[in-house]
Design an enzyme around this catalytic site. Structure first.
Site, PDB file in Angstrom:
ATOM      1  N   ASP A 208      -0.805  19.853  20.980  1.00  0.00           N
ATOM      2  CA  ASP A 208      -0.031  20.772  20.156  1.00  0.00           C
ATOM      3  C   ASP A 208      -0.506  22.216  20.374  1.00  0.00           C
ATOM      4  OD1 ASP A 208       1.944  20.856  17.889  1.00  0.00           O
ATOM      5  OD2 ASP A 208       0.262  21.778  16.834  1.00  0.00           O
ATOM      6  N   GLU A 261     -13.302  10.058  32.782  1.00  0.00           N
ATOM      7  CA  GLU A 261     -14.322   8.996  32.702  1.00  0.00           C
ATOM      8  C   GLU A 261     -13.681   7.646  32.374  1.00  0.00           C
ATOM      9  OE1 GLU A 261     -17.176   9.698  29.630  1.00  0.00           O
ATOM     10  OE2 GLU A 261     -17.568  11.737  30.358  1.00  0.00           O
TER      11      GLU A 261
HETATM   12  C1  BGC Z   1       4.646  21.395  16.634  1.00  0.00           C
HETATM   13  C2  BGC Z   1       5.347  21.765  15.392  1.00  0.00           C
HETATM   14  C3  BGC Z   1       4.312  22.249  14.394  1.00  0.00           C
HETATM   15  C4  BGC Z   1       3.445  23.364  14.996  1.00  0.00           C
HETATM   16  C5  BGC Z   1       2.200  23.554  14.216  1.00  0.00           C
HETATM   17  C6  BGC Z   1       4.190  22.778  17.046  1.00  0.00           C
HETATM   18  O1  BGC Z   1       4.307  23.224  18.164  1.00  0.00           O
HETATM   19  O2  BGC Z   1       5.427  20.767  17.597  1.00  0.00           O
HETATM   20  O3  BGC Z   1       6.105  20.732  14.858  1.00  0.00           O
HETATM   21  O4  BGC Z   1       4.942  22.746  13.275  1.00  0.00           O
HETATM   22  O5  BGC Z   1       3.064  23.054  16.291  1.00  0.00           O
HETATM   23  O6  BGC Z   1       1.333  22.491  14.414  1.00  0.00           O
END
Ligand code: BGC
Length: 551
Positions: A208, A261
């Site tokens: 993310d 690993e």
């Molecule tokens: C996720 C979102 C989220 C954000 C904060 C993003 O890019 O895909 O759904 O709200 O990151 O974590």
């Protein structure tokens, strides 16, 4: 190509757990619900699933606010449920990728609670980005950055003694404080978290906000160009001081060594909203991540010239670092492509659409174009991500009542931006069931539109003209002909509105224009394998993609 490099050609299906299948009847999907529906994904023909977060979380951003990275939120089940899901997926040759959220935690994470309870300058505060405010009494935020979800990127705390205190940084919601990735404790903790899931047997991580972990030294003020307001990427290689900083790459090199690993090619996929593609390719250099979502492709309108350019640039950029292009058209953050590609009103990524948005297409028109766009994407070499429900032709739900909305974007902008709820509505499995088969009761955390009855999976299964059947067939052909591992060669001379190319034994023509295109020049010695909408004689109608194969 090395056979163990499965990710180079894989079709990966995104499961948004709260909206996939609900086993308990509380209206929120869960891990056991997913396990119970894995056969449907096996029949669809995907190679892997990516699960959006199911970790312990107060759910202020649908789980992207993690309070405990190594446990399952009771809403979704237990660790034992996860282990069963993983085993059941592996038994069907479906790999499992989990979501890693390293940029920020929840404000209910133990570390953040400890930071609030500790003094300015303490090691507990140093795991996050706390700063004194500016101005008299420190009552102004440390800089002018604006949150992706709207409003300031800083929130002031009250110190333990009750006095107005320092400010902490949150790129997203106030409930999502950013970690300070210059802090070694943070780095060590994430190595531990990676090992926790790798030891359990996961096949990889979708990372993310992989462009956000490092902020420019000194946290300088920044005013985004007007067009980029509210966007995750700002569309420029010269990144804002909180996106795309060079320091993120050493983090991923470190993770790559760790993941290597483990046996069986465990992968990382970057969610990095950066431009241009040559810059995004930095995330997938040979010693970093394996894949990066191709958001340039996702953001390209349904227009042949633009598509040819973005496809060329994608292949050049990613093959330049020996990485696959990773195509995607929909996910839980964008307007579903069955609606988005036909929108005539302006819509910035992340803004969402709703009842008051202009230029929303008729469902049939949006679907027709989406089917064509999908068939084009599935013919491209590289890997592909699908978002749950697109195989049913689900459109964005544009009629969600305001009172049902849950995205923090909606609240932080006081309803100015609808946010992302419209693509997150729970899936329809059975047209007759309560909550259309999503769960055993009528409960559904977002209300489902009536259209779901006709789009439910049981209505589409085995029907020749259904979108589900189109996806199943296309995935079967894609696998049988190794389109993911193939090579694209443009076919010229089909007209300005055509995207035409060969990939191995396949010839593809997508018509993005308003007039039919003749297939005759391509037909000699070939036959039509699959089309996104019926061809008329030897012409490809508007908003249609055709795959041809040599006889
Ligand atoms: C996720 C979102 C989220 C954000 C904060 C993003 O890019 O895909 O759904 O709200 O990151 O974590």
């Amino acid at each position: 190509m090395n056979a163990s490099e499965w990710w180079r050609t894989a079709v990966i299906y995104q499961i948004y757990p709260r909206s996939f299948a609900d086993s308990t009847g509380d209206g929120i999907g869960d891990l056991n619900g997913i396990t119970s529906r894995l056969d449907a994904l096996h029949e669809l023909g995907v190679d892997a699933v990516w699960l959006s977060p199911f970790y312990t979380s107060p759910q202020h951003d649908a789980g992207y606010d993690v309070a405990n990275y190594c446990d399952v939120d009771p809403l979704f089940g237990t660790l034992a449920d996860f282990d069963r899901l993983l085993a059941a997926a592996h038994a069907r040759d479906i790999r499992v990728i989990v979501d890693l959220v390293p940029n920020h935690s929840s404000n209910e994470h133990e570390w953040f609670k400890a930071a609030l309870a500790s003094a300015p300058g303490s090691p507990e505060r140093a795991r996050y980005i706390f700063r004194d405010g500016k101005g008299k009494d420190g009552s102004e935020p440390p800089n002018n950055w604006q949150s992706v979800f709207g409003g300031p990127m800083w929130t002031r705390i009250t110190e333990a003694d009750g006095a107005p205190g320092q400010w902490y940084l949150h790129i997203f919601d106030v409930s999502q404080p950013d970690f300070d990735w210059c802090n070694d404790e943070v780095r060590a903790e994430f190595r531990r978290i990676l090992r926790f899931w790798l030891d359990r047997g996961v096949d990889g991580f979708r990372v993310d906000v992989a462009h956000g972990l490092i902020k420019a030294p000194g946290l300088p003020d920044y005013t985004p160009p007007p067009v980029a307001a509210g966007s995750m990427g700002d569309g420029v290689a010269a990144c804002p001081p909180y996106w795309g900083q060079d320091g993120v790459h050493e983090i991923y090199r470190d993770w790559r060594v760790l993941a290597d690993e483990y046996p069986g090619a465990r992968i990382f996929c970057a969610e990095a909203w950066v431009d241009p593609l040559s810059f995004a390719a930095k995330w997938v250099r040979p010693d970093e991540m394996h894949q990066a979502f191709n958001f340039a492709y996702l953001s390209t309108p349904w227009e042949a010239g633009a598509l040819r350019v973005v496809i060329d640039e994608s292949i050049a950029a990613f093959s330049g670092v020996s990485a696959p292009a990773t195509w995607v058209l929909s996910n839980h953050d964008v307007v579903r492509h069955a609606t988005r590609l036909s929108l005539t009103g302006k819509n910035l990524q992340g803004d969402g659409i709703g009842p008051r948005s202009p230029g929303i297409p008729r469902y049939e028109d949006g679907l027709r174009r989406a089917r064509a766009a999908t068939l084009l994407m599935l013919a491209l070499p590289g890997s592909v991500y699908l978002f749950q429900g697109e195989e049913l032709g689900l459109p964005e739900d544009v009629e969600l009542p305001d009172a049902a909305r849950q995205d923090p974007t909606w609240f932080r902008t006081h309803g100015e931006r609808y946010g992302r709820d419209g693509c997150r509505v729970p899936l329809p499995w059975e047209s007759e069931g309560p909550s259309y088969g999503f769960g055993p009761t009528a409960a559904s955390w977002l209300p489902q539109p009536r259209l779901w009855a006709q789009l439910a999976r049981d209505q589409q299964t085995g029907r020749d003209d259904s979108t589900l059947t189109l996806y199943q067939r296309a995935l079967r052909i894609r696998r049988a002909r190794n389109l993911g591992g193939g090579e694209l060669t443009w076919v010229r001379g089909c007209g300005r509105s055509a995207v035409a190319f060969t990939n191995g034994t396949l010839t593809v023509l997508a018509n993005t224009g308003g007039a039919p295109i003749s297939l005759l020049p391509l037909l000699s010695g070939s036959h039509v394998l699959i089309t996104s909408s019926p061809t008329v004689g030897s012409t490809v109608p508007p908003d249609t993609t055709v795959w041809l194969a040599k006889r």
